[in-house]
Design an enzyme around this catalytic site. Sequence first.
Site, PDB file in Angstrom:
ATOM      1  CG  ASP A  95     -30.296  46.462 -15.995  1.00 16.05           C
ATOM      2  OD1 ASP A  95     -31.023  46.417 -14.974  1.00 16.05           O
ATOM      3  OD2 ASP A  95     -30.701  46.132 -17.124  1.00 16.05           O
ATOM      4  CD  GLU A 132     -36.436  46.336 -15.964  1.00 19.55           C
ATOM      5  OE1 GLU A 132     -37.674  46.365 -16.144  1.00 19.55           O
ATOM      6  OE2 GLU A 132     -35.666  47.207 -16.454  1.00 19.55           O
TER       7      GLU A 132
END
Length: 358
Positions: free
Chosen positions: A73, A132
């Site tokens: 991400d 994350e």
Amino acid sequence: MSSPLDLEGDVVQLLRALIDVESVSGNETKIADLVEQALQQYDHLNVLRDGNVVFARTELDRSERVVIAGHLDTVPVAGNLPSWTSQDSHGREIIWGRGACDMKGGIAVQLSAAAALVRPRRDITWVFYDNEEVEEYRNGLSRIAREHPQHLEGTFAVLCEPTSARIEGGCQGSMSLAVVLTGIAAHSARAWMGQNAIHDAGPVLQRLSSHQAQQIEVDGLTYREGLNVVAINGGIAGNVIPDRCVIEINYRFAPDKSPAEAEAYVRKVLDGYSIRVLDVAAGARPGLDQPAAAEFLSAVGGDATAKLGWTDVARFSAMGIPAVNFGPGDPTKAHADDEFCPAGDVVACREALIRWLS
């Protein structure tokens, strides 16, 4: 079936292809699908999917297993997609776009190396995880550590976060605390009838401003600690003596300390004051005395430095797995609107991983 991600071609072009797949936290399904599809083409890899976390494992019965991980991400896009390239003043190629640095450069390195390392000297678990960049409870690596810790077992781990292609060992712990001072409210025209809680903050601030940050060596790396005020809140109105003042403190501590030891240290520095712990994240020892780590240092070259900050290597440390940060891109450009990654870093990191594991 061929994949849109070419793991055997130019690793820099692979990076651009990954950048061009928008994957802001919570929207990783498409990129996880592409990663899974690309890895499934390789017979030497056992591919497993859990939500938007993708694992690819070698199963060669080696005496050691290492874990190499990276998150899929990014933070939100800021007009920096699709990717583009330029050259610096020395004619070196630069890749621009959201995630170029944090951390699709590392993902490109992982994917390219996973395809190339058919018979590594150590078994490898490649991990590609989601969420994350958002709240801890959503973090894919944290979820796997809770629900399926066997998927992360190994003797050593590498997190491919940006480090400018240098090894940064372990990470600092981080603790947020509050000192709460109470006074007595009164009309400001009759201040002697109250007790000003904000004025009482003076000795606390003086104690912290005169505090000498420790420099502590852990596994051969020097971590510089920090104990700092980061916010002060107090006051009721312009004509009221404040009866409450909250001083928020952040303590960055070396990974030789447990959270309990870090808390005890702060309480000693601020002895006599009421302290409340708001949040804490344990640090991670680098474990550079491990054989796998020593060989990794030799393969990469240069000197390892301490990671000043907190990263997901701490999740491995909590499982008893020493870990380092190593990946392409300048970490100071992570999350910046002008985020970029030097092509040379991507190539260098890929070559270092292959040297280490071949």
